[in-house]
Design an enzyme around this catalytic site. Structure first.
Site, PDB file in Angstrom:
ATOM      1  CB  THR A 175      44.090  37.499  37.769  1.00 44.42           C
ATOM      2  OG1 THR A 175      43.583  36.828  36.857  1.00 44.42           O
ATOM      3  CG2 THR A 175      43.805  37.046  39.065  1.00 44.42           C
ATOM      4  CG  ASP A 230      40.008  31.151  40.709  1.00 44.06           C
ATOM      5  OD1 ASP A 230      39.456  30.255  41.512  1.00 44.06           O
ATOM      6  OD2 ASP A 230      41.241  31.231  40.334  1.00 44.06           O
ATOM      7  CD  GLU A 256      38.743  30.713  37.386  1.00 39.73           C
ATOM      8  OE1 GLU A 256      39.829  29.993  37.841  1.00 39.73           O
ATOM      9  OE2 GLU A 256      39.144  31.670  36.760  1.00 39.73           O
ATOM     10  CG  ASP A 281      41.429  26.396  37.743  1.00 40.30           C
ATOM     11  OD1 ASP A 281      41.868  25.604  37.153  1.00 40.30           O
ATOM     12  OD2 ASP A 281      41.858  27.572  37.973  1.00 40.30           O
ATOM     13  CE  LYS A 305      44.445  27.733  35.440  1.00 44.12           C
ATOM     14  NZ  LYS A 305      44.445  27.998  36.950  1.00 44.12           N
ATOM     15  CG  ASP A 358      42.935  34.459  34.043  1.00 45.75           C
ATOM     16  OD1 ASP A 358      43.493  35.429  34.092  1.00 45.75           O
ATOM     17  OD2 ASP A 358      42.988  33.482  35.008  1.00 45.75           O
ATOM     18  CG  ASP A 360      46.359  37.528  34.194  1.00 41.86           C
ATOM     19  OD1 ASP A 360      46.676  36.335  34.292  1.00 41.86           O
ATOM     20  OD2 ASP A 360      45.673  38.230  35.046  1.00 41.86           O
TER      21      ASP A 360
HETATM   22 MG   LIG Z   1      41.406  29.528  38.954  1.00 37.87          MG
END
Ligand SMILES: [Mg+2]
Length: 404
Positions: A175, A230, A256, A281, A305, A358, A360
């Site tokens: 990202t 995003d 996103e 998200d 997440k 994702d 990172d």
């Molecule tokens: Mg996001």
């Protein structure tokens, strides 16, 4: 050979009990059965909480805020058997409304509650923890992670194999935070030079500038590299529809959270009028949110997440609900260390319908305080094969942190 219970548990936790390492058990079958019985009777003896701070090389800017350091919290749960599990809370205030101080207060509030409890009764423990500190989902995630680490160690298996074992490696994107389009292009080129083959960029400021960002990045990376964006809630509904329609020629894989987290009907309106698929998200924290999004047909994809859902248990529930609704997912992160990233990697590896990653979050960290854990090579993440999470914290780093 006669071994003590402590020795057995030590070997067990190191994974030496697996058949690949020791072909013939060097202790009698009866002893093995005794030790398994002991593990089943395991109780939580001690919980240590400490700060877990990692400075960033440069601030990370998104549409709703800027982070200057990972001010995290470490939880270590030790049992009477000597086995221990570790977990990390990584509060990202603009998204979850928590801080390191609130996470620490929440972690302390539940420390006593868990004493002498069975650490493998995860469903009940997370329910109790969540009931008390649900406004600090990152704290719930840290405890959940430590309990799952213990479960894996007790079973002698890497966590992803216990949770579903669908794959043992996968690709992650890299990202780039908000900046001028020129600086973002530079950063994206750096990611490609490191071997990353999936790119995500932050947008959500000014739709015209955002379209320019996407156009310039697409021109820099060529037509074949997947490019995700995003907006982190930064656009209004009309702005989102305007920007996403203008981005159509630049082959955006998905966008996103274009609009406010609470605006589910707005998200649905964008989805209906955008040529770019929409991923929820910030509108998705808990399993109950995933049901709402499915009922409203508000998005094409979910971004799960650990720090929003409160750990692996709830994240798995979301992934399962999504699978039943034929929705594919990404697992994302905040700016956590390789400890929580490894936990998230176990989740990705375990489930068939988690097709994007994702992970990172530590790319701007000045140091890596984690030993073992997931490995990243040219954008591919490889899971560790040691039992549990398969990682630990560098004791020298931990000495510099503050116990609370
Ligand atoms: Mg996001």
């Amino acid at each position: 050979m006669k071994i003590t219970r402590q020795q057995f548990l030590k070997y067990f936790s190191l994974g030496l009990a697996s058949t690949t390492v020791i072909k013939k058990p060097s202790w009698p079958a009866g002893k093995m059965a005794d030790a398994r019985q002991e593990i089943k009777k395991m109780k939580i003896k001690k919980i240590e909480i400490s700060t877990f701070d990692v400075p960033l090389t440069s601030p990370f800017r998104i549409a709703i805020g800027t982070m200057h350091a990972a001010n995290d919290v470490l939880v270590k749960i030790t049992t009477d058997s000597g086995l221990y599990g570790i977990g990390e809370a990584c509060p990202f205030p603009p998204i979850t409304g928590e801080t390191q101080a609130s996470n620490i207060a929440a972690a302390r509030a539940i420390r006593e509650l868990l004493k002498d409890k069975d650490p493998l009764a995860i469903e009940g423990l997370i329910e109790q923890i969540g009931n008390i500190v649900h406004s600090n989902p990152s704290t719930v995630a840290a405890y959940d992670m430590a309990l799952y680490d213990l479960l894996g160690k007790a079973a002698g298996l890497p966590l992803y194999k216990l949770l579903g074992g669908y794959r043992s490696s996968f690709e992650t994107d890299m990202t780039t935070g908000l900046n001028t389009p020129e600086k973002m292009v530079e950063s994206v080129k750096d990611s490609l030079a490191l071997g990353y083959r999936q790119i995500k960029i932050k947008v959500g400021e000014d739709p015209d500038l955002d379209v320019r960002r996407v156009q310039m990045v697409r021109e820099a990376i060529g037509p074949d590299i997947p490019l995700r964006i995003d907006a982190n809630q930064g656009w209004s509904v009309p702005q989102a529809i305007f920007a996403l329609r203008r981005m159509e020629p630049f082959k955006v894989q998905f966008a996103e959270q274009p609009v406010l987290a609470s605006d589910i009907s707005g998200l649905k309106a964008v989805r209906e009028q955008s040529p770019v698929p929409i991923m929820a998200d910030e509108s998705l924290f808990l399993p109950s949110d995933s049901i709402k999004l499915i009922k409203e047909e508000a998005c094409a994809y979910f971004n799960i997440k650990l720090m929003k859902a409160g750990g692996l248990l709830n994240s798995l529930k979301i992934a399962h609900i999504a699978a039943a609704a034929n929705i594919q997912c990404m697992v994302g992160c905040m700016i956590e260390t390789r400890l929580a990233l490894t936990a998230a990697a176990h989740l990705v590896a375990s489930q068939k319908n988690i097709i994007f990653a994702d992970l990172d979050g530590n790319s701007e960290h000045q140091l890596d305080p984690v030993i073992g854990g997931m490995k990243v090579e040219k954008g591919t993440i490889y899971l560790p094969e040691a039992p549990g999470l398969g990682c630990d914290v560098d004791p020298a780093f931990l000495k510099k942190m503050q116990a609370v």
